[in-house]
Design a protein around this motif. Structure first.
Motif, PDB file in Angstrom:
ATOM      1  N   TRP A 109       0.756  -1.324  -0.016  1.00 39.57           N
ATOM      2  CA  TRP A 109      -0.125   0.146   0.150  1.00 39.57           C
ATOM      3  C   TRP A 109       0.915   1.205   0.082  1.00 39.57           C
ATOM      4  O   TRP A 109       1.977   1.317   0.976  1.00 39.57           O
ATOM      5  CB  TRP A 109      -0.829  -0.093   1.081  1.00 39.57           C
ATOM      6  CG  TRP A 109      -1.627   1.311   1.684  1.00 39.57           C
ATOM      7  CD1 TRP A 109      -1.551   1.779   2.596  1.00 39.57           C
ATOM      8  CD2 TRP A 109      -2.357   1.934   0.728  1.00 39.57           C
ATOM      9  NE1 TRP A 109      -2.256   3.027   2.787  1.00 39.57           N
ATOM     10  CE2 TRP A 109      -3.070   3.119   1.664  1.00 39.57           C
ATOM     11  CE3 TRP A 109      -3.009   1.904  -0.795  1.00 39.57           C
ATOM     12  CZ2 TRP A 109      -3.817   3.985   0.987  1.00 39.57           C
ATOM     13  CZ3 TRP A 109      -3.845   2.991  -1.272  1.00 39.57           C
ATOM     14  CH2 TRP A 109      -4.210   3.765  -0.287  1.00 39.57           C
ATOM     15  N   ARG A 114      -2.372   6.406  -3.393  1.00 37.48           N
ATOM     16  CA  ARG A 114      -3.664   5.592  -3.091  1.00 37.48           C
ATOM     17  C   ARG A 114      -3.370   4.656  -4.101  1.00 37.48           C
ATOM     18  O   ARG A 114      -4.389   4.386  -5.078  1.00 37.48           O
ATOM     19  CB  ARG A 114      -4.826   6.592  -3.304  1.00 37.48           C
ATOM     20  CG  ARG A 114      -5.156   7.508  -2.424  1.00 37.48           C
ATOM     21  CD  ARG A 114      -6.435   8.178  -2.643  1.00 37.48           C
ATOM     22  NE  ARG A 114      -7.464   7.104  -2.448  1.00 37.48           N
ATOM     23  CZ  ARG A 114      -7.676   6.502  -1.219  1.00 37.48           C
ATOM     24  NH1 ARG A 114      -7.349   6.914   0.036  1.00 37.48           N
ATOM     25  NH2 ARG A 114      -8.729   5.527  -1.178  1.00 37.48           N
ATOM     26  N   SER A 244      -3.678  -3.667   5.408  1.00 33.15           N
ATOM     27  CA  SER A 244      -5.052  -3.354   4.810  1.00 33.15           C
ATOM     28  C   SER A 244      -5.094  -1.980   3.945  1.00 33.15           C
ATOM     29  O   SER A 244      -4.380  -1.049   3.896  1.00 33.15           O
ATOM     30  CB  SER A 244      -5.869  -2.845   6.253  1.00 33.15           C
ATOM     31  OG  SER A 244      -5.448  -1.878   6.887  1.00 33.15           O
ATOM     32  N   PRO A 246      -7.854   0.611   1.856  1.00 27.11           N
ATOM     33  CA  PRO A 246      -8.975   1.147   1.868  1.00 27.11           C
ATOM     34  C   PRO A 246     -10.081   0.511   0.827  1.00 27.11           C
ATOM     35  O   PRO A 246      -9.685  -0.253  -0.168  1.00 27.11           O
ATOM     36  CB  PRO A 246      -8.795   2.604   1.268  1.00 27.11           C
ATOM     37  CG  PRO A 246      -7.199   2.890   1.564  1.00 27.11           C
ATOM     38  CD  PRO A 246      -6.751   1.558   1.112  1.00 27.11           C
ATOM     39  N   GLU A 247     -11.155   0.508   1.168  1.00 28.99           N
ATOM     40  CA  GLU A 247     -12.158  -0.287   0.470  1.00 28.99           C
ATOM     41  C   GLU A 247     -12.409   0.120  -0.946  1.00 28.99           C
ATOM     42  O   GLU A 247     -12.737  -0.852  -1.556  1.00 28.99           O
ATOM     43  CB  GLU A 247     -13.526  -0.149   1.272  1.00 28.99           C
ATOM     44  CG  GLU A 247     -13.499  -0.960   2.809  1.00 28.99           C
ATOM     45  CD  GLU A 247     -15.193  -0.772   3.339  1.00 28.99           C
ATOM     46  OE1 GLU A 247     -15.903  -0.328   2.715  1.00 28.99           O
ATOM     47  OE2 GLU A 247     -15.078  -1.344   4.539  1.00 28.99           O
ATOM     48  N   ASP A 248     -12.259   1.163  -1.256  1.00 27.85           N
ATOM     49  CA  ASP A 248     -12.412   1.810  -2.461  1.00 27.85           C
ATOM     50  C   ASP A 248     -11.123   1.450  -3.308  1.00 27.85           C
ATOM     51  O   ASP A 248     -10.988   2.098  -4.549  1.00 27.85           O
ATOM     52  CB  ASP A 248     -12.827   3.205  -2.550  1.00 27.85           C
ATOM     53  CG  ASP A 248     -11.472   4.119  -2.067  1.00 27.85           C
ATOM     54  OD1 ASP A 248     -10.739   3.733  -1.133  1.00 27.85           O
ATOM     55  OD2 ASP A 248     -11.546   5.450  -2.013  1.00 27.85           O
ATOM     56  N   THR A 250      -8.685  -1.195  -5.346  1.00 28.53           N
ATOM     57  CA  THR A 250      -8.321  -2.265  -5.624  1.00 28.53           C
ATOM     58  C   THR A 250      -6.898  -2.658  -6.067  1.00 28.53           C
ATOM     59  O   THR A 250      -6.463  -1.774  -6.980  1.00 28.53           O
ATOM     60  CB  THR A 250      -9.309  -2.598  -7.123  1.00 28.53           C
ATOM     61  OG1 THR A 250     -10.600  -2.300  -6.691  1.00 28.53           O
ATOM     62  CG2 THR A 250      -9.207  -4.037  -7.700  1.00 28.53           C
TER      63      THR A 250
END
Length: 268
Positions: A109, A114, A244, A246-248, A250
């Motif tokens: 990550w 992002r 982890s 972020p949910e948005d 991929t």
């Protein structure tokens, strides 16, 4: 008639000179080699044991054709050999990279971009089997040559050089007179990787690398690691390796990432 003595002196001097040059590199006696092997193996085994649960802080400087010369960053490494590792790189601006290896899969990550990256077959991409184990051994200098390699050890001015094959990999390890690795080279599928240990701290079985240098054979990446702190824990925790996204977000696969990098380079 005076040329004959002069010629004879010259002919006798050649082998004498070769013998003198050869003597500049003292050849350890067989017993000395055996003692050095014992010392080297004992130290490597102790450092290897620490990789069960290890935390390290270091300053990393990257250069090379792939990155250019980059500013130094603080890196925290967490290891649970043989198959888990995590690297977190930070600058004064905050977290730059959070990457974890579990088995043969990398998940990373990059907050500032992002960008998430997932590489499922990391060993094939790096040309290194068991990437987490390799990283751990690189940081701990816990390389262990097989006994057969010691039987064929080649002395040099600073210690000995050992060579062996492991499947499709060719290994060469240089050991100093204290039994500590000076350098190790891995060659696989025409690609090479070198790890050097120019500085150590401590002595005897408690010695630990102070400075580590890594480079690939093509000059794409060069890394200098200056170790600041090392903590040997009794056991690792699952949270050590929990990266982890972020949910948005991929995560990109390796081929997707290569295309993004190619577009960025073309736009420059």
């Amino acid at each position: 008639m005076r040329r004959a003595p002069a010629l004879r002196t010259l002919l006798l001097g050649v082998p004498l000179g070769i013998a003198l040059l050869a003597s500049c590199t003292p050849v350890p006696a067989p017993g000395d080699i055996e003692a050095l092997e014992t010392t080297a193996q004992r130290g490597a085994e102790k450092r290897e044991h620490s990789l069960v649960a290890l935390e390290s802080r270091m300053v990393v400087r990257l250069s090379g054709r792939a990155t250019g010369k980059l500013p130094a960053v603080d890196v925290q490494a967490k290891l649970a050999s043989p198959d888990r590792a995590r690297l977190q790189a930070r600058s004064i601006l905050g977290l730059l990279l959070d990457a974890a290896v579990r088995g043969d899969t990398l998940l990373a990550w990059l907050p500032s971009e992002r960008l998430g990256v997932r590489v499922p077959d990391l060993s094939d991409s790096l040309g290194v089997r068991e990437p987490a184990r390799f990283l751990g051994r690189a940081l701990a200098a816990s390389w262990q040559a097989p006994h057969e390699a010691w039987r064929g050890a080649t002395p040099d001015s600073q210690g000995v050089r050992l060579g062996w094959r492991d499947g499709d990999e060719t290994w060469t390890l240089w050991v100093d007179r204290a039994g500590r690795p000076r350098q190790i080279q891995l060659v696989r599928d025409g690609r090479s990787l070198v790890v050097r240990y120019p500085q150590w701290r401590g002595a005897g079985d408690g010695a630990w690398p102070q400075r580590i240098e890594l480079a690939d054979g093509d000059g794409w990446v060069n890394a200098r690691l200056d170790m600041e702190d090392t903590y040997h824990a009794k056991k690792s925790r699952p949270s050590w390796f929990a990266v982890s996204l972020p949910e948005d977000v991929t995560p990109l696969e390796l081929e997707d990432l290569k295309r993004v990098i190619a577009k960025v380079r073309a736009a420059r």
